[in-house]
Each structure stands twice: as structure tokens, then as C-alpha cells.
Write an enzyme that holds these catalytic residues in place. Structure first.
Site, PDB file in Angstrom:
ATOM      1  N   GLU A  41      11.696 -35.886  -5.958  1.00 18.03           N
ATOM      2  CA  GLU A  41      12.670 -35.939  -5.390  1.00 18.03           C
ATOM      3  C   GLU A  41      12.639 -37.220  -4.250  1.00 18.03           C
ATOM      4  O   GLU A  41      12.997 -36.983  -3.023  1.00 18.03           O
ATOM      5  CB  GLU A  41      12.921 -34.602  -4.622  1.00 18.03           C
ATOM      6  CG  GLU A  41      13.382 -33.503  -5.478  1.00 18.03           C
ATOM      7  CD  GLU A  41      14.396 -33.955  -6.574  1.00 18.03           C
ATOM      8  OE1 GLU A  41      15.101 -34.849  -6.057  1.00 18.03           O
ATOM      9  OE2 GLU A  41      14.341 -33.516  -7.678  1.00 18.03           O
ATOM     10  N   GLY A  42      11.862 -38.066  -4.555  1.00 19.66           N
ATOM     11  CA  GLY A  42      11.658 -39.113  -3.845  1.00 19.66           C
ATOM     12  C   GLY A  42      10.552 -38.975  -2.849  1.00 19.66           C
ATOM     13  O   GLY A  42      10.338 -38.059  -1.947  1.00 19.66           O
TER      14      GLY A  42
END
Ligand code: FAD
Length: 599
Positions: A441-442
Site C-alpha cells: 500500500e505504498g
């Protein structure tokens, strides 16, 4: 044996007293039904499910892992039954639109439940967690027909969803993705390519899996401007919308990995699979951001989950484990030694976990309220305000809470000493499970660039100013509150410094863009510490008031005040180092040539 107990008392304090949930829900159309009694009843039921059904499966999931056999994945014992019970309990539909079968309760309520579900068993929680993002994406960007066909099944929990972005050569840099989508004569598309690391890509929990896939149309522009979004179901729905013919998408293998063993991380092969476009062509990444934002708050929750789980189990152990005597003399002379909770250095670890857990909970719940407001507020202005706040707070919550989750999980191992390092007590599992949260998620580094580069500097500091104004107003409101001065004096000084530091980095960045990357991670962590300081000061202020209003619960409020003091005196000073490092500039990172790192 490690276990989880839902922290209902703290959740209630946060919801009713700090964030004034009743007022919040009454101000939003359609949320009036969510009265404190109703919320309380839902939380209690959620707690039972998390404690009784999911928590006992946490260690089982780690030990058994998922098994791959000829394209099929078997999840650990009990996972499928737990999912069935989750569906029968109506949990997947809680915070979704009644038009598609949901119960229409506010989104934030789903987030509070997710905390308990995720803390009890993170690997299991990812199966419904990914569906939630798929539902939000379909609701925001799908056609009526797509919603009717897919959203209703996801909302009921009959089917689950995934998010297919990553390819072997592209993770962070999605502009490089190669999966192709060729238009077919019937208006659908043929999707071809291989996605890797797809969580919940294949499993035995539900009848169908709806993959939300990023791919490129023929002649699409290069980079992120040429990416489109598609629905690719494992089974194509038949004329009645039920599971029909098998689609040409399959799981090639699953990864052997450090943690979250109970969740299948899959290589997904799309072999000219039938897919359907969601949203406009070449705007897939914009649409996917709906998914990613949900997922980022979800991953911030993972940080909180590992912190809370680690704290609960560390605390129980530290009260029980007898080693050495307190420096000031025996505290339990009747025992062979004192419990390790008497030692200041052990208390430091426990209080760090506690302060991050309760501060992190406040941050996630505050963000959850902004999710509600962004969706439902009465005026466009209020919606925009909530969206802006959320856009600033999302990278902070995601990266800060997962980094502190990792730190807290590591303290958990340390509190147990050698017993933390072996598998029996589950502390090493908690640490291994927590490790992924700063990556997917980054990554922390990417969230940091998003915060400093995109959110703060690109808005000319405007988004930050709006938030620091809220903090400033809070500090001003406490001017006459003498007991609050130790908190508000530190907070207002840092709040001002936050703006000054941003300005200094912004000026340096005008001469050298590398300054942004060089300062970004420290800037994000610094921002996280101040955000939590604001939320801890708010908790302290409420606790002081409640001590006079409700002295029967004095122990709880005193504990709040003492933890707030610990946070301000022992964790917030980390901002000094972070400020110094971020101002040290890019040269100390960039002057060593890549080829001279090692000889
Ligand atoms: C268990 C697991 C589950 C996952 N689930 C999913 C899923 O469901 N769906 C999905 O699509 N993907 C999923 N992923 C993929 C995950 O999102 C990626 O691993 C992640 O985005 C990082 O990409 P990468 O691994 O290619 O690393 P890279 O992008 O190669 O990055 C390597 C390192 O370089 C750093 N870096 C890269 N660019 C920059 C920059 N500009 N500035 C500073 N640092 C930079 C990164 O922070 C990182 O430290 C999952 C991964 C794992 C391991």
C-alpha cells in the site's frame, strides 16, 4: 497462550468522549440511526466474534499457512468456517449502501469493527478487507449493471475481491505496467499479463473472486496516463448473476513469505481473460485511488492492530514474569523475584506500546470520521474540508502507524526476552506479520514523498496550514486551563515549528529537488509525532474533565493522564532528532557516488 481482548473501554472513550460520535452521526444525513446504544451493541458483538472466532485461529494460520495445489489454494483450518460465520452475521454489509444490499451504517463504524477483526487475526482479516476496497471502487466508478452484478455479491460476502496492481518489474512505479486489455466485439476486453503478490488472489472462502485489475488499452499513452481499470471475475456470472463459466484467470503459485502466512499472496495469470472496463479509459489510476485510499486506512489499522496485540500480551507477561528485584528494593518480597513490570526499562517498552496504541486509535477514528464527512456532509464546503484533511492524514496514518506498529511489535519480543524470540508465545509472529505493513500500500518512503511533495509543497502548504490551524485553535481553547499547560505549550511550539520547517525545506527544494526526498521520511515521522501529540492532548483534556464528572472511573482517567505525560516527555522529544536530520540536507546522502558505496 497468546490471546486478544477487544479494548472496548478505550474504544468507547475515544468514540463517545473524545470524538463525540453521537454529535458526529446526528450531523450526517442517514446516520441518525447510529445511536450510542446501537454502536455499543455492534461493537460488543464484533468483539465477541474477534475474540472467540478469529483470535484462536491466529496462530493456526501462521503455523499451517496456505497450501497451493494445482491452481487451488487451501486456507488454514477454520478460516473458511470463520468466513462463513462472518457472512451469516451480516458483517460484510454493515457499512454499505442499502441499494446494493448493505445495512447503510456509517463507514466509520466498519472501521471500528475492522480494528478488532484485524487485531485478532490480521491474515484472516485481509480476505474481507480487500473486498471492502473493491466494493468502494465499484460503488464510486462502476455502472449500474456492474453494481447490480458484482457489488451486491461482494456486499453480501458471497464473493470476495482483490486488487491487482503489482507486476514483477513494477511495484512502486505503476507507470511501467504491461498487462494488456484488448477490446472484444461484445464490449468486454481480453486481459493478458501476470500480476504478482496479489493478496487473497485465490482461496477457498467464497464462491467467486472479483479481481480489480490495472491494465493498458492498445495505443494507450505511456506511463500512468495510459492505465485503465477492469473487473475480471474468476467465474463469469451467468444470466441470473450467479457463478457461471470459469474465466481465463488462474493462480500460478503462492509466495513463501516472512509473515501473514494465513493470507494467500498469489501470482495471478490472466490469459486473455474476459474483463469489463470500470470508469473512463486511461483513468484507471484515478479510479484505483478510491481503492488505495481505503486500503491505506486499512493498512494504518494493521499498524494499530500489531501494536495493540503486542501491548496486551506484553503487559500480561510483564505482570507475571519474575526476574530480579526493583532497584529501590523488593516490591514483592513474598515472591522469588519481582515481576519485570517493576523495572523502568520494561515500563518504557510497555508505555511506548500503550501510547502508540491509544494515540493510533485516536488517529484512525478521527480519520474515519473524515471519511464519513467526505461522503455525507451537508455542504460542499464541509465535504471538501474533510477530503483535504483526509488527504493530508492518510499518508501520515499509513506510514507512521505501521512504523510504530513495527516498533511496538519488536518491543513485544523484547519484553518476553528469549521467550519472545521462540514461536510458542506468538510475539515473533506478531513482529513478522507487522513487517509487511510498511511495504505494501505504498512503502513508508513513498508515503513520505506523497506527504511532503504532493500534499504539502504542491498545495503551497495550504493543506498543512488548515490542519495546523485546527491544532492552534485547540491550544488557544486551553489558554485558561492551567493543568493543560505542560501539554499545550509543547504542542503549540511544535505546531509552529512544523510550518517553519516546511518553509525551510520548501526553499531548499526550489534549488535542489533532491531535498524533498532527503527530508521526506523524517518529515513524515515528525508530522506523525505532532499529530499524535494533538490527539493525546485532546485525550488528556477530556480525562481531566471526566475525573470531576465521573470520579467512579478515576483509574481509567488517571491512566490516560499518565500515558499522555509519558507520550509528551518520552516520545514527542524524538521530533528534535527528526528536525535536525531533515534540515541536514541532501548532500550527506547524495555526495557518495553509487559505484563507491563498497570496494
Ligand atoms: C505480502 C504482500 C502482499 C501484497 N499484496 C498486494 C496486492 O494485494 N495487490 C498488489 O497489487 N500488490 C500487492 N503487493 C505488492 C506491494 O504493494 C509492493 O511490494 C510494493 O508496492 C512495493 O513494490 P516493490 O515490491 O516492487 O518494490 P519497489 O517498488 O521495487 O521498491 C523497492 C524499494 O525502493 C524504494 N523506492 C522506490 N521508489 C522510490 C522513490 N521514488 N523514492 C524513495 N524510495 C523509493 C521503496 O520504498 C522500496 O524500499 C503485496 C506485496 C506483498 C509482499
Amino acid at each position: 497462550m497468546a490471546e486478544y481482548k477487544a479494548p472496548l473501554r478505550d474504544m468507547q472513550f475515544m468514540l463517545n468522549d473524545v470524538l463525540e460520535l453521537e454529535q458526529h452521526y446526528q450531523s450526517l444525513p442517514g446516520c441518525e440511526e447510529a445511536t450510542p446504544d446501537m454502536v455499543s451493541a455492534i461493537l460488543e458483538e464484533g468483539a465477541k466474534f474477534a475474540e472467540r472466532v478469529l483470535s484462536p485461529l491466529n496462530q493456526v494460520g501462521d503455523q499451517q499457512g496456505c497450501q497451493f495445489n494445482e491452481g487451488e489454494v487451501k486456507t488454514p483450518d477454520g478460516f473458511a468456517e470463520a468466513y462463513q460465520a462472518f457472512v451469516e452475521g451480516g458483517w460484510p454489509s454493515l457499512a454499505h449502501n442499502p441499494e446494493w444490499g448493505g445495512q447503510g451504517l456509517p463507514e466509520s463504524l466498519g472501521i471500528f469493527i475492522n480494528e478488532m477483526v484485524g487485531s485478532a487475526n490480521w491474515s484472516w482479516s485481509m480476505y474481507p478487507g480487500l473486498s471492502h476496497g473493491a466494493m468502494n471502487t465499484l460503488e464510486a466508478h462502476g455502472t449500474q449493471e456492474q453494481k447490480q452484478t458484482y457489488l451486491t455479491k461482494l456486499v453480501s460476502g458471497e464473493w470476495t475481491g482483490t486488487m491487482c496492481l503489482t507486476e514483477a518489474h513494477c511495484g512502486t512505479d505503476l507507470g511501467m505496467l504491461r498487462t494488456k486489455a484488448e477490446p472484444a466485439d461484445d464490449g468486454s476486453y481480453r486481459i493478458s499479463g501476470t500480476k504478482i503478490f496479489i493478496s487473497a488472489g485465490e482461496h477457498d472462502l467464497a464462491g467467486n473472486i472479483v479481481h480489480i485489475v490495472l491494465a493498458r488499452l492498445p495505443d494507450a499513452p505511456a506511463g500512468t496516463k495510459g492505465i485503465s481499470l477492469f473487473i475480471v471475475p474468476k467465474f463469469l456470472p451467468d444470466a441470473e448473476g450467479n457463478v457461471g463459466e470459469r474465466n481465463a484467470v488462474s493462480c500460478g503459485s503462492i509466495e513463501h513469505k516472512m509473515g501473514i502466512h494465513g493470507n494467500a499472496t498469489c501470482v495471478m495469470n490472466f490469459d486473455s481473460a474476459t474483463g469489463y472496463l470500470i470508469g473512463p479509459p486511461n483513468k484507471g489510476l484515478n479510479c484505483m485511488f478510491t481503492f488505495m485510499n481505503t486500503a491505506r486506512i486499512g493498512t494504518a489499522l494493521q499498524g494499530l492492530s500489531h501494536t495493540e496485540w503486542g501491548f496486551q500480551n506484553s503487559l500480561a507477561y510483564a505482570r507475571d514474569r519474575l526476574q530480579m528485584r526493583a532497584l529501590s528494593g523488593p516490591k514483592h518480597p513474598d515472591k522469588a523475584a519481582d515481576p519485570i513490570i517493576v523495572h523502568p526499562a520494561v515500563r518504557s517498552m510497555l508505555l511506548t506500546q500503550k501510547a502508540f496504541a491509544e494515540g493510533g486509535r485516536a488517529l484512525i477514528y478521527f480519520a474515519a470520521q473524515q471519511v464519513d464527512r467526505a461522503k455525507l456532509a451537508q455542504t460542499a464546503e464541509e465535504k471538501q474540508e474533510a477530503e483535504d484533511l483526509l488527504s493530508l492524514l492518510t499518508p501520515i496514518a499509513k506510514a507512521f502507524l505501521t512504523e510504530t506498529g513495527l516498533e511496538s511489535a519488536s518491543h513485544g519480543v523484547q519484553v518476553f526476552g528469549g521467550h519472545g524470540y521462540i514461536a510458542e508465545w506468538g510475539m515473533e509472529q506478531n513482529l513478522r506479520d507487522a513487517r509487511i505493513a510498511t511495504i505494501y500500500e505504498g512503502t513508508t518512503q513513498v508515503q513520505a514523498l506523497d506527504l511532503l511533495g504532493r500534499k504539502v509543497l504542491m498545495s503551497q502548504g495550504e493543506l498543512l496550514k488548515r490542519f495546523t490551524k485546527i491544532i492552534h485553535k485547540f491550544c488557544q481553547s486551553q489558554t485558561d486551563n492551567e493543568q493543560m499547560q505542560p501539554f499545550v505549550s509543547a504542542l503549540s511550539r511544535l505546531n509552529k515549528e512544523w510550518g517553519d520547517l516546511t518553509l525551510q525545506i520548501g526553499m531548499k527544494a526550489m534549488k535542489n529537488r533532491e531535498e524533498v526526498g532527503a527530508a521526506s521520511v523524517e518529515y513524515l515521522m515528525y508530522s506523525g509525532y505532532i499529530t499524535l501529540a494533538w490527539l493525546w492532548a485532546r485525550q488528556a483534556e477530556v480525562a481531566m474533565r471526566k475525573l470531576t464528572e465521573n470520579p467512579s472511573d478515576a483509574d481509567f482517567y488517571h491512566a490516560k493522564l499518565k500515558t499522555a505525560r509519558f507520550y509528551f516527555e518520552r516520545l514527542l522529544p524524538r521530533t528534535r532528532t527528526l528536525a535536525e536530520v531533515m534540515l541536514s540536507g541532501a548532500d550527506n546522502l547524495m555526495e557518495l557516488d553509487s559505484e563507491h558505496f563498497a570496494f
